[in-house]
Design a protein around this motif. Structure first.
Motif, PDB file in Angstrom:
ATOM      1  N   SER A  91      -8.716   3.749   6.941  1.00  0.00           N
ATOM      2  CA  SER A  91      -8.476   2.219   7.110  1.00  0.00           C
ATOM      3  C   SER A  91      -9.063   1.748   8.426  1.00  0.00           C
ATOM      4  O   SER A  91      -9.125   0.575   8.722  1.00  0.00           O
ATOM      5  CB  SER A  91      -7.100   1.951   7.010  1.00  0.00           C
ATOM      6  N   LYS A  92      -9.535   2.490   9.143  1.00  0.00           N
ATOM      7  CA  LYS A  92      -9.939   2.124  10.728  1.00  0.00           C
ATOM      8  C   LYS A  92     -11.240   1.434  10.599  1.00  0.00           C
ATOM      9  O   LYS A  92     -11.484   0.526  11.220  1.00  0.00           O
ATOM     10  CB  LYS A  92     -10.005   3.454  11.476  1.00  0.00           C
ATOM     11  N   MET A  93     -12.167   1.779   9.515  1.00  0.00           N
ATOM     12  CA  MET A  93     -13.288   1.038   9.514  1.00  0.00           C
ATOM     13  C   MET A  93     -13.655   1.148   7.833  1.00  0.00           C
ATOM     14  O   MET A  93     -14.628   1.602   7.564  1.00  0.00           O
ATOM     15  CB  MET A  93     -14.302   1.808  10.415  1.00  0.00           C
ATOM     16  N   LEU A  94     -12.840   0.655   7.155  1.00  0.00           N
ATOM     17  CA  LEU A  94     -12.920   0.852   5.542  1.00  0.00           C
ATOM     18  C   LEU A  94     -14.139   0.415   5.095  1.00  0.00           C
ATOM     19  O   LEU A  94     -14.829   0.872   4.284  1.00  0.00           O
ATOM     20  CB  LEU A  94     -11.829   0.412   5.119  1.00  0.00           C
ATOM     21  N   GLY A  95     -14.634  -0.855   5.848  1.00  0.00           N
ATOM     22  CA  GLY A  95     -15.814  -1.423   5.232  1.00  0.00           C
ATOM     23  C   GLY A  95     -17.086  -1.151   5.764  1.00  0.00           C
ATOM     24  O   GLY A  95     -18.153  -1.679   5.448  1.00  0.00           O
TER      25      GLY A  95
ATOM     26  N   LYS B 129      -8.337   7.112   1.996  1.00  0.00           N
ATOM     27  CA  LYS B 129      -6.864   7.101   2.477  1.00  0.00           C
ATOM     28  C   LYS B 129      -6.336   7.818   3.482  1.00  0.00           C
ATOM     29  O   LYS B 129      -4.932   7.836   3.847  1.00  0.00           O
ATOM     30  CB  LYS B 129      -5.586   7.193   1.103  1.00  0.00           C
TER      31      LYS B 129
ATOM     32  N   PRO C 171       7.433   3.288 -14.344  1.00  0.00           N
ATOM     33  CA  PRO C 171       5.955   2.870 -13.960  1.00  0.00           C
ATOM     34  C   PRO C 171       5.281   4.026 -13.361  1.00  0.00           C
ATOM     35  O   PRO C 171       5.904   5.117 -12.620  1.00  0.00           O
ATOM     36  CB  PRO C 171       6.271   1.855 -12.679  1.00  0.00           C
ATOM     37  N   SER C 172       3.954   4.188 -13.620  1.00  0.00           N
ATOM     38  CA  SER C 172       3.151   5.557 -13.460  1.00  0.00           C
ATOM     39  C   SER C 172       3.206   5.819 -11.955  1.00  0.00           C
ATOM     40  O   SER C 172       3.094   6.721 -11.608  1.00  0.00           O
ATOM     41  CB  SER C 172       1.817   5.667 -14.345  1.00  0.00           C
ATOM     42  N   ASP C 173       2.703   4.417 -11.269  1.00  0.00           N
ATOM     43  CA  ASP C 173       2.601   4.830  -9.787  1.00  0.00           C
ATOM     44  C   ASP C 173       3.865   5.073  -9.171  1.00  0.00           C
ATOM     45  O   ASP C 173       3.893   6.045  -8.150  1.00  0.00           O
ATOM     46  CB  ASP C 173       2.095   3.586  -9.206  1.00  0.00           C
ATOM     47  N   VAL C 174       4.949   4.674  -9.654  1.00  0.00           N
ATOM     48  CA  VAL C 174       6.156   5.274  -9.172  1.00  0.00           C
ATOM     49  C   VAL C 174       6.354   6.701  -9.279  1.00  0.00           C
ATOM     50  O   VAL C 174       6.626   7.482  -8.590  1.00  0.00           O
ATOM     51  CB  VAL C 174       7.495   4.387  -9.454  1.00  0.00           C
TER      52      VAL C 174
ATOM     53  N   LYS D 235     -15.962   1.600   0.484  1.00  0.00           N
ATOM     54  CA  LYS D 235     -14.597   2.208   0.898  1.00  0.00           C
ATOM     55  C   LYS D 235     -15.071   3.562   1.867  1.00  0.00           C
ATOM     56  O   LYS D 235     -15.194   4.493   0.996  1.00  0.00           O
ATOM     57  CB  LYS D 235     -13.734   2.440  -0.371  1.00  0.00           C
TER      58      LYS D 235
ATOM     59  N   LEU E 278      12.692   2.345 -12.697  1.00  0.00           N
ATOM     60  CA  LEU E 278      11.950   1.599 -11.602  1.00  0.00           C
ATOM     61  C   LEU E 278      11.797   2.635 -10.426  1.00  0.00           C
ATOM     62  O   LEU E 278      11.214   2.197  -9.466  1.00  0.00           O
ATOM     63  CB  LEU E 278      12.447   0.282 -11.051  1.00  0.00           C
TER      64      LEU E 278
ATOM     65  N   MET F 255     -18.334  -1.552  -4.141  1.00  0.00           N
ATOM     66  CA  MET F 255     -17.898  -2.005  -3.008  1.00  0.00           C
ATOM     67  C   MET F 255     -17.460  -0.846  -1.798  1.00  0.00           C
ATOM     68  O   MET F 255     -17.008   0.450  -2.477  1.00  0.00           O
ATOM     69  CB  MET F 255     -16.177  -2.672  -3.193  1.00  0.00           C
TER      70      MET F 255
END
Lengths: 742, 294
Positions: B281-285, B171, B97-100, B275, B86, B273
């Motif tokens: 993340s300041k104005m992701l949308g 990101k 796990p691949s993300d870890v 991104k 883990l 969507m």
């Protein structure tokens, strides 16, 4: 000749009706001892097993289920999500009388639907200790809605549940007494010192200023999470066939947990959702989904490679515990664990949403269908490890799917493959509910009324009932309707999905509708067991319906049904200190509180005194409590010594018995102000704060009043029943002691 | 004789461990292979496995062998290896796990043996609710990329790196963006010009230099704001490129009016969507899809 053909045709068409298969199950309900977490504890097993056996039928069958109650207490079984005659619904004191110990009850109903459902006891808290099981109804092979590649896959029914070594009755009592034992176990006390460490002192202060105590996403601590009764299962083959790379399988998952939501995640790739609450949905691929208490989801997962078993995880919403299924053969590919919640970010979010009067303010976002999840501020996997960076003006700041790479299922993504419109001509009845609650006192209600305080809601057969629910409380609630599937209006138009549970997050508004087509008394309630037992529900009743033959005495049944939320909960505490005893005992219900406090010295100079208050909590937030009181005290004073309060009124301290009228009010920072007038005309004002969380285990209290009495003390929590205390008291001086509480 | 001395060494090794971990009761000792590279790996592996008075792990970075010492009444081999996995390290029982694994620092990115990247293609037919799930099993990532290069579109690799670069900018991850830009640069060099059609060839000749220019600048810095400046022109050129190439799946051409100091900027995405790569993340949308490219 023509006639003969017709007769033959008729005979053929009758044939399937005659061939209706009766499927019988016998269920023996019995006390048992289990050891899930290192200690032998009482549980209830059916046919010797936990969970209860999976009951399987095919649409068109007739179910005959004999329940043999071998317990020493009453029981019942509710067939969750089934469309059936009201008297078979299994709600004790509403659709039938409880099944008495030593008797057998027969449930019998035709199976007129298909899908994944489950069944559980609807009596008391039995569901928490083993009485849950899968209930699977298969499609007929010639069903026009049969989906190749889905309905013919190998299938595993899985029921999720939790285990606690505490008795559920005790949990229920502790919840009502705001015992912070679960928070200690989960490390979610969110005390002042933890707040300061996290740079959130102001957040904590503001939180208490707004009269909130620390909140968690769930409030019961569980030792174990179980999938089909086990924390970990190796699934290597299905029906004797070994699983191999390329295989797909369908998991029929029911959440039989009493109070836990679960995140479902899979190490072998995406999860394809194909049904929800027993009704087909158009397949949708996600990375994860949350399953609300009592919901069911059918999902397809695949095994992407040889010689590997892939972990399928069910993690509690608070992420403190999990259970796994390893699907496949070989080395185990793990799925990463979900990181711990950022509790103070959650607290900050709640502060922003809470108005001073206790109402919630959604700041202009109209929220529904779990699309905007305020909790994302607490999810490190969505909003990063530290403080959130996103702008306060970003319209997507609570939208998990917009903020991260992973896809999280929400209700707006569910679409029925068929048209689910209700009959167009039917009259429409609109009902509105406001889910209300009070975390500090664990009161859960609808429109600030519990089941026993509200009238049954009458509906007419044939009309379309539309329900608009707003959640004005601080917790999410999975609302479950008995005996009907409803359409959840989620923007999918004619293809709105059919469900029987809708999870509503704080500040969300959801609209659902159903055609009233099944007479009877149907329960509509929050499926979190402890919320339901606190009275969060309503009964829908059809006008002018025939009496239920299983309820011979409706008035008695009603009284017994209402007894659940009229229950009083006991709490008591005594501090055995070197300078005296300090304690209290209290019983409380939804609205009433009857309590006695005492201070008993070890000699006459210290004195002995008790104060008894009988009060009623007023309003939704229950900040106000008027009460009548009775004081008795005895204390030897020195000669010519006399006590006066700050208003120069003389106190008769060495022998006093007085009635009083008074009122408690909870002030910001959770301070309780008390004003009291005694029969002799004396008045007393008092300010008090109890159990202020200084650190994880340290609590501070203080009290000061106009009789020139004051007290301040600390308590260190050793375990759920024992603490160590030190305090200074104007009557008894400095003391240290051991406090015992129940 | 040599083998005897080896056994002797192993014995002393084991014995010394029982001495060291005297506080662990009912001690059971086992050796097991755990993949890893360096001293940093050793720290992580041992920290993950150790539980005071219950389990102790000692891992050797040269042999990749870990000696597990544990209280057999309280825990077992699997529990220890699960904790280790883990935290990112494969053993014979558990795969991390691949993300870890991906989050391990560069020096710890050991070579994984059995790890498999799964790719599931789902075709859905909504009308009569049929579903046809195809599974493609991919054994080694690199091989597949190599294969794809030959038979799929010539620029696929280039686009893959572009999208990875865009995701890094979403990101605000300057490090990743820089390394993706480097890979992008390499891919420019590997485009087989002889296989291009004449229209493709024309476009390619026109923008090739600009692409390389922007990519170099993005690769040279770890400053996301500077990278974003170059990403504006890079995206415009990639748009020209995608118009003359064949793509297997839909691509979305998206626009944010607030980027580029209010002048607006475009980017390509595989996802409808929004991104936003210019604000993160300041104005992701912020932004909208302005064109669907097939």
């Amino acid at each position: 000749m023509k006639y003969r053909v017709l007769v033959i045709l008729i005979l053929f068409s009758i044939h399937p009706v005659l061939a209706q298969k009766i499927v019988r199950y016998d269920l023996y309900v019995k006390d048992t001892l289990v050891n899930f977490a290192g200690k032998e504890k009482r549980a209830i097993a059916v046919n010797g097993q936990i969970p209860m056996p999976t009951l399987t039928f095919t649409e068109g069958d007739v179910a005959e289920i004999y329940v043999h109650n071998q317990l020493k207490e009453e029981t019942s079984l509710h067939w969750h999500g089934l469309l059936l005659p009201n008297k078979e619904d299994g709600v004790p004191n509403l659709t039938q009388m409880p099944i008495k110990p030593g008797t057998t009850h027969k449930y019998s109903f035709p199976i007129i639907q298909n899908g994944t459902h489950w069944y559980h006891s609807h009596s008391g808290l039995q569901e928490q200790i083993g009485m849950y099981g899968n209930f699977v109804m298969l499609k007929r092979p010639n069903d026009p809605t049969f989906r190749k590649g889905i309905d013919d896959l190998p299938t595993v029914p899985i029921v999720l549940s939790e285990w606690t070594d505490l008795k559920p009755e005790n949990i229920h009592r502790m919840l009502h007494n705001a015992n912070d034992y679960p928070a200690l176990k989960k490390n979610t006390v969110q005390s002042y010192s933890e707040a300061i460490q996290a740079g959130h002192f102001q957040t904590k202060l503001k939180n208490e200023w707004k009269r909130m105590s620390a909140l968690d996403v769930s409030d019961v601590y569980y030792e174990k999470i179980l999938m089909n009764g086990k924390p970990s299962t190796d699934l290597k083959s299905i029906d004797g066939k070994e699983l191999k790379a390329g295989d797909q399988l369908r998991l029929r998952i029911s959440n039989g947990g009493a109070s836990s939501y679960f995140w479902l995640t899979y190490a072998g790739g995406k999860i394809t959702v194909v049904a929800n609450d027993g009704n087909d949905v158009v397949p949708v691929e996600v990375d994860r989904l949350i399953i609300a208490v009592s919901e069911t989801y059918d999902v397809i997962v695949s095994i992407p490679s040889e010689n590997t078993a892939f972990e399928f995880l069910a993690t509690t919403e608070d992420r403190t515990n999990l259970a796994s299924y390893y699907i496949g053969n070989g080395i185990k590919q793990l799925k990463s664990r979900q990181p711990r919640l950022k509790y103070f970010e959650g607290m900050k979010m709640m502060n922003d949403m809470m108005k001073m009067n206790g109402d919630l303010d959604d700041m202009g976002m109209s929220m529904s269908l779990n699309q905007m999840d305020m909790n994302v501020v607490m999810y490190p996997e969505i909003t990063g490890d530290s403080k959130p960076k996103q702008d306060d003006k970003d319209p997507n700041r609570y939208n998990a799917n917009a903020l991260a790479d992973i896809v999280t299922l929400n209700y707006a993504m569910l679409k029925s493959p068929v048209n689910t419109n209700l009959p167009q001509q039917a009259p429409v009845k609109v009902l509105r509910f406001n889910l209300s609650g009070n975390m500090n006192r664990y009161v859960w209600s609808m429109d600030n009324q519990v089941v026993s305080e509200a009238k049954k809601i009458l509906i007419k057969k044939g009309e379309n009932v539309r329900i608009i629910i707003y959640n004005g409380s601080m917790m999410r609630h999975p609302m479950h309707l008995h005996g009907h599937d409803f359409r959840l209006l989620n923007g999918q138009g004619n293809n709105a999905p059919l469900k029987n549970i809708v999870d509503i997050m704080p500040m969300e508004t959801d609209t659902l509708e159903f055609n009233a087509n099944a007479e009877g008394d149907w329960f509509f309630h929050c499926h979190i067991l402890y919320h339901m037992m606190s009275g969060m529900g309503r009964v829908f009743s059809y006008e002018n319906q025939a009496p239920n033959p299983l309820i011979p005495n409706p008035r008695l049944a009603k009284r017994m049904l209402y007894a659940d939320d009229r229950k009083f909960h006991l709490m008591t505490e005594n501090d055995f200190a070197n300078n005296g005893n300090d304690g209290m005992m209290m019983i409380q219900s939804t609205r009433w509180s009857i309590g006695t406090e005492w201070r008993l010295g070890y000699n006459d100079m210290h004195g002995y005194e008790t104060e008894t208050h009988i009060g009623r909590y007023m309003g939704k937030m229950q900040w106000l409590m008027p009460f009548i009181g009775f004081d008795w005290r005895f204390r030897k004073m020195g000669i010519n010594e006399e006590e006066k309060n700050i208003f120069n009124q003389t106190n008769s301290k060495d022998k006093r018995a007085q009635f009083s009228l008074g009122v408690n009010y909870t002030l910001p920072l959770l301070m309780i102000a008390q004003a009291e007038v005694y029969q002799g005309g004396n008045v007393r004002f008092q300010l008090m704060r109890e159990d202020m969380p200084i650190s994880k285990r340290l609590r501070m209290s203080f009290m000061v009043n106009t009789d020139k009495e004051y007290m301040a003390g600390f308590r260190y929590i050793v375990n759920k029943n024992i603490g160590m205390t030190t305090h200074y008291d104007s009557d008894m001086g400095f003391g240290v002691g051991l406090s015992v509480n129940y | 004789m040599k083998s005897i001395s080896k056994i002797g060494m192993a014995m002393t090794f084991l014995l010394s461990y029982t001495v060291c971990s005297a506080q662990i009761k009912n001690a059971q000792v086992e050796s097991v292979k755990i993949l890893g590279n360096c001293e940093m790996c050793k720290k992580t592996i041992e920290k993950a496995g150790n539980v005071l008075n219950v389990a102790e792990v000692n891992w050797d970075k040269n042999t990749k062998i870990a000696i597990l010492t544990y209280d057999s009444n309280k825990t077992n081999r699997d529990e220890i290896l699960k904790r280790v996995a883990l935290n990112g390290y494969d053993s014979d029982t558990y795969l991390a796990p691949s993300d870890v694994y991906a989050k391990l620092s560069d020096c710890c990115q050991y070579e994984r043996k059995a790890v498999v990247t799964a790719k599931t293609n789902t075709t859905k037919q909504v009308g009569d609710a049929k579903i046809d799930l195809k599974i493609e099993i991919v054994e080694h990532k690199q091989e597949v990329v190599a294969e794809k290069k030959q038979d799929v579109d010539l620029w696929t690799v280039l686009f893959d790196h572009y999208f990875a670069l865009k995701d890094a900018l979403v990101k605000t991850d300057g490090n990743t963006a820089s390394s993706k830009a480097n890979m992008f640069l390499t891919a420019i060099g590997e485009v087989k010009m002889e296989k291009l059609s004449s229209t493709q060839h024309n476009v390619w000749m026109k923008i090739q230099k600009d692409l390389a220019f922007d990519a170099e600048h993005i690769a040279d810095t770890k400053e996301a704001s500077h990278q974003r400046d170059h990403f504006i022109t890079l995206s415009k050129n990639m748009y020209d490129l995608i118009k003359v190439s064949k793509q297997e799946t839909l691509t979305y051409y998206q626009f944010c009016p607030m980027a580029n100091k209010g002048k607006g900027a475009h980017w390509l995405s595989k996802d409808n969507m929004i991104k936003n790569p210019y604000f993160g993340s300041k104005m992701l949308g912020c932004g909208k899809t302005i064109e669907l490219i097939n």
